[in-house]
Design a protein around this motif. Structure first.
Motif, PDB file in Angstrom:
ATOM      1  N   UNK A 139      75.360   7.198 129.542  1.00 33.86           N
ATOM      2  CA  UNK A 139      75.031   8.047 128.417  1.00 33.86           C
ATOM      3  C   UNK A 139      74.281   7.232 127.368  1.00 33.86           C
ATOM      4  N   UNK A 140      73.440   7.935 126.624  1.00 30.49           N
ATOM      5  CA  UNK A 140      72.700   7.274 125.555  1.00 30.49           C
ATOM      6  C   UNK A 140      72.610   8.209 124.361  1.00 30.49           C
ATOM      7  N   UNK A 141      72.695   7.637 123.215  1.00 29.31           N
ATOM      8  CA  UNK A 141      72.577   8.407 121.977  1.00 29.31           C
ATOM      9  C   UNK A 141      71.415   7.837 121.180  1.00 29.31           C
ATOM     10  N   UNK A 142      70.383   8.647 121.016  1.00 32.52           N
ATOM     11  CA  UNK A 142      69.215   8.191 120.264  1.00 32.52           C
ATOM     12  C   UNK A 142      69.425   8.437 118.785  1.00 32.52           C
ATOM     13  N   UNK A 143      69.768   9.685 118.440  1.00 33.36           N
ATOM     14  CA  UNK A 143      70.061  10.032 117.059  1.00 33.36           C
ATOM     15  C   UNK A 143      71.326  10.869 117.052  1.00 33.36           C
ATOM     16  N   UNK A 144      72.389  10.345 116.441  1.00 26.54           N
ATOM     17  CA  UNK A 144      73.675  11.021 116.500  1.00 26.54           C
ATOM     18  C   UNK A 144      73.635  12.392 115.836  1.00 26.54           C
ATOM     19  N   UNK A 145      72.899  12.529 114.775  1.00 27.52           N
ATOM     20  CA  UNK A 145      72.796  13.809 114.086  1.00 27.52           C
ATOM     21  C   UNK A 145      71.417  14.404 114.321  1.00 27.52           C
ATOM     22  N   UNK A 146      71.367  15.702 114.493  1.00 27.97           N
ATOM     23  CA  UNK A 146      70.089  16.380 114.724  1.00 27.97           C
ATOM     24  C   UNK A 146      69.789  17.378 113.622  1.00 27.97           C
ATOM     25  N   UNK A 147      70.431  17.206 112.482  1.00 26.67           N
ATOM     26  CA  UNK A 147      70.206  18.118 111.360  1.00 26.67           C
ATOM     27  C   UNK A 147      68.929  17.725 110.630  1.00 26.67           C
ATOM     28  N   UNK A 148      68.438  18.595 109.711  1.00 23.08           N
ATOM     29  CA  UNK A 148      67.210  18.270 108.953  1.00 23.08           C
ATOM     30  C   UNK A 148      67.337  16.996 108.133  1.00 23.08           C
ATOM     31  N   UNK A 149      68.584  16.591 107.827  1.00 24.12           N
ATOM     32  CA  UNK A 149      68.750  15.389 107.014  1.00 24.12           C
ATOM     33  C   UNK A 149      68.845  14.119 107.860  1.00 24.12           C
ATOM     34  N   UNK A 150      68.779  14.251 109.178  1.00 21.68           N
ATOM     35  CA  UNK A 150      68.849  13.071 110.043  1.00 21.68           C
ATOM     36  C   UNK A 150      67.440  12.583 110.352  1.00 21.68           C
ATOM     37  N   UNK A 151      67.343  11.305 110.742  1.00 20.58           N
ATOM     38  CA  UNK A 151      66.031  10.730 111.056  1.00 20.58           C
ATOM     39  C   UNK A 151      65.942  10.439 112.546  1.00 20.58           C
ATOM     40  N   UNK A 152      64.724  10.414 113.042  1.00 20.10           N
ATOM     41  CA  UNK A 152      64.473  10.196 114.464  1.00 20.10           C
ATOM     42  C   UNK A 152      64.278   8.694 114.692  1.00 20.10           C
ATOM     43  N   UNK A 153      65.091   8.115 115.597  1.00 20.63           N
ATOM     44  CA  UNK A 153      65.072   6.672 115.843  1.00 20.63           C
ATOM     45  C   UNK A 153      64.579   6.376 117.249  1.00 20.63           C
ATOM     46  N   UNK A 154      64.049   5.164 117.441  1.00 13.56           N
ATOM     47  CA  UNK A 154      63.739   4.699 118.789  1.00 13.56           C
ATOM     48  C   UNK A 154      65.032   4.264 119.465  1.00 13.56           C
TER      49      UNK A 154
END
Length: 727
Positions: free
Chosen positions: A467-482
């Motif tokens: 399993x992999x987690x790129x961005x734990x939160x997917x809400x508008x206040x979360x940021x997209x990470x590599x």
């Protein structure tokens, strides 16, 4: 540079640059332009402005000027020098006084603009990059920076032809600039990771302080990376420090062969290149930003006379480093049409056992420590280490082998010594996470390199998922990470250390808020147990005072051997000596001897006579000032008569008497007993324009009489004071 080897010298010279097979009669026959460096030494010729000549004729052994080459396409150029050694001795067009320079075939020496072809290889390949720094005071002695020499951390990547880290003739990015000027790879790594679709592996290796140490003291830094069909190029760079903006590296090295295979090995010697962002010319030049920014180019031996690589003959720069890239594994079905040889097939298997111990009898060691645990707990290739201590070196001329020994290994159950086990390749890098936000899956693969000798089935898995987690939160206040990058090497070579990994922000939160996700992680790492190093030294002491109170001298510093003598000889220097320079020593005023006293300036009554001396050396650097150069004293010939008319009459009578005696002497030729003298010469020019000088005149013997018994028949000399008014 025009120079003469002592004791030879030259007084005058002329330098011209002509196009090949031209006579120089016309202005267009001349090529390039000269530039004056020192106006006191050199100037343009008044009747031939394209030529350079001396400013003042005097003895000299060396002059320098700049010459700027003509535009490309001019062809070969002949540089000619004429010299005047004495007033009648000239040399022209002889031997090394004529040089022929021709254009290089390519834009940059040692750089070819080869096109990058599409790769037709199948599968993937894994390589190891090893960097050998050869830059040291022994190989590059001119102005070598003893105190801070180093190579910065290596940064690079395997990438496609759509992405360029750096290239000759291109402009340095901000990341390249920060590596070149500061030795910081942070911005460069950020730029590489932002090109995630074009980059397969980020290449990183530690900095080296100092720049060079023997390989038995410090292993060469290395890094591993992978390539595939689309990302088959490899680039890296590292800063040569300290320097203005000088680096070494490779740009777009293609590891795919035209036979659709993967290159086995690349060995490349490296020379430094200029990033075009700073105009310094020496290792420790002060910051001088290049505005506007210039293109990346290799350094040459003719860049500037103050450059540490300068060579007036224009020879090639001695290489400062060597990089070796070796293929260590391949994955998947290979499609190259040229079959591998046996050595190639087993290239990434464990190497053969070492020969028997060949330790010289003059090297006394402790016993080997036990082997450490394997650095890999899986069937990935790892390594284990053991150590021993050098107790004594009985013969310093015979080198002693390393005190560390490494051996390849794999995790439990993966040994190829068991006939029922199969040998696996290393795992290929994890695939990207299946989703860009939240929880997803990623996978990696490996393949069977050697099946069990007993014919049994290989049961070890060839694919692994997690399993992999790129961005734990997917809400508008979360940021997209590599995704997280690979873990860095452990910070320690033995014992407990730390390792880090990083990721980047791909996209800030949609609602404009700050990104709160962490971009780096750290965890502890354990290396094999540390053992005492025999050569344990204290820090260097402060530099001593200069050995002189003024001018040039020497200063020293020391350090102490802290380890016990019975642990073995330590060959490290315990004292260093370097030159030091203090303000120049005072130079006192120097004068000639006093001249003779002059004639009295009055013919009767009270007058004065003077004598003078000349200043040979003006005082310098606070030396003693010059004392008086003119002295006066009173003189009195005779009393002057009070009656002017009688006095004038006697003066007239005396003058007529002297004139008649002079006419008689000239007719008879006997001014002195026993010889005939020539008339007095005219007075010489005054030695000073003001402040008291002297003049001289001479009378020489014209004829001596044989019957003369007198010995006073000699040449005569008279001096008198002149220009006695104050300056």
């Amino acid at each position: 540079t025009l120079s003469a080897a002592p004791p030879s010298y030259f007084r005058g010279f002329t330098l011209i640059a002509l196009k090949e097979n031209r006579e120089g009669d016309k202005e267009e026959d001349h090529a390039g332009t000269f530039q004056i460096i020192d106006e006191e030494e050199t100037q343009f010729m008044s009747n031939c402005p394209v030529a350079v000549t001396e400013s003042t004729p005097r003895r000299r052994t060396r002059i320098q000027v700049f010459w700027i080459a003509p535009p490309a396409g001019t062809g070969c150029v002949i540089l000619k020098a004429s010299i005047v050694q004495k007033r009648i001795i000239y040399f022209q067009d002889e031997g090394s006084l004529t040089k022929k320079l021709c254009e290089q075939d390519s834009t940059f020496d040692g750089v070819t603009d080869k096109p990058i072809l599409d790769c037709c290889a199948c599968g993937t390949a894994k390589y190891r990059l090893t960097f050998y720094g050869n830059w040291s005071e022994k190989t590059h002695p001119k102005d070598y920076p003893r105190r801070a020499n180093h190579w910065s951390a290596i940064i690079g990547g395997s990438h496609s032809k759509n992405y360029v880290l750096w290239e000759y003739g291109g402009y340095a990015s901000e990341g390249v600039k920060q590596v070149a000027e500061l030795g910081s790879p942070v911005k460069m790594e950020e730029e590489i990771r932002q090109q995630s679709d074009e980059v397969l592996t980020v290449i990183k290796a530690k900095a080296q302080w100092p720049a060079w140490q023997p390989l038995n003291v410090r292993a060469a830094p290395s890094a591993e990376f992978s390539v595939d069909r689309t990302r088959h190029l490899m680039s890296f760079l590292t800063m040569m420090g300290p320097s203005p903006d000088w680096n070494v590296g490779l740009s777009a090295e293609d590891l795919c062969t035209k036979e659709c295979g993967w290159v086995q090995k690349v060995v490349q010697d490296l020379i430094p290149w200029d990033a075009g962002t700073d105009s310094g010319v020496t290792y420790e030049s002060p910051n001088k930003p290049t505005i506007p920014q210039e293109k990346i180019r290799p350094l040459t031996s003719l860049d500037h006379p103050q450059s540490p690589f300068y060579d007036p003959e224009g020879g090639s720069i001695t290489q400062v480093a060597r990089v070796v890239i070796e293929r260590i594994a391949r994955k998947g079905e290979q499609c190259n049409i040229v079959p591998d040889n046996v050595d190639d097939i087993v290239a990434d298997l464990a190497p053969e056992e070492k020969d028997e111990d060949d330790t010289p009898e003059t090297c006394i060691y402790s016993n080997w420590s036990p082997w450490s645990a394997c650095s890999s707990s899986t069937c990935d290739k790892g390594k284990r280490m053991r150590q021993r201590m050098l107790k004594a070196q009985l013969d310093l001329s015979v080198p002693c082998p390393d005190t560390q020994d490494f051996q390849p290994c794999m995790g439990p159950g993966c040994s190829d010594e068991d006939g029922s086990t199969c040998t696996m390749s290393e795992w290929i890098t994890w695939s990207p996470c299946s989703i860009s936000c939240g929880m997803g899956m990623r996978s990696r693969e490996r393949y069977v390199k050697q099946f069990p000798e007993d014919g049994s089935v290989c049961t070890l898995p060839t694919e692994e998922t997690e399993k992999c987690t790129v961005n734990e939160e997917c809400s508008p206040s979360s940021c997209l990470m590599t995704e997280w990058g690979e873990w860095d090497e452990c910070s320690a070579t033995c014992g407990m250390g730390m390792k880090k990994r990083h990721r980047m922000i791909k996209m800030s939160p949609a609602d404009g808020s700050m990104c709160k996700a962490e971009t780096s992680q750290a965890e502890k790492c354990m290396m094999p147990e540390c053992h005492t190093i025999p050569c344990l030294l204290s820090p260097w002491s402060e530099w001593s005072d200069c050995s002189v109170t003024c001018g040039k001298g020497m200063r020293t510093r020391q350090r102490m051997l802290k380890s016990l003598a019975e642990l073995g000889d330590c060959n490290e220097d315990l004292e260093q000596v370097e030159k030091c320079m203090l303000p120049e020593c005072p130079i006192d005023c120097e004068l000639t001897e006093w001249s003779q006293w002059s004639e009295c300036n009055k013919s009767c009554g009270k007058g004065h006579v003077i004598r003078t001396r000349m200043i040979q050396m003006e005082p310098q650097f606070g030396g003693a000032p010059c004392p008086e150069t003119v002295q006066r004293k009173k003189c009195r010939i005779r009393k002057c008569l009070r009656n002017p008319s009688i006095q004038k009459l006697r003066w007239r009578e005396a003058r007529e008497s002297r004139r008649s005696e002079q006419l008689k002497e000239e007719s008879e030729g006997e001014q002195f007993p026993g010889c005939r003298m020539r008339p007095w010469t005219a007075w010489s020019e005054c030695t000073k324009l003001c402040g008291g000088g002297i003049q001289e005149r001479y009378m020489t013997v014209k004829k001596r009489f044989k019957s003369s018994q007198f010995t006073s028949c000699k040449d005569k000399k008279e001096i008198r004071a002149c220009n006695v008014h104050p300056c």
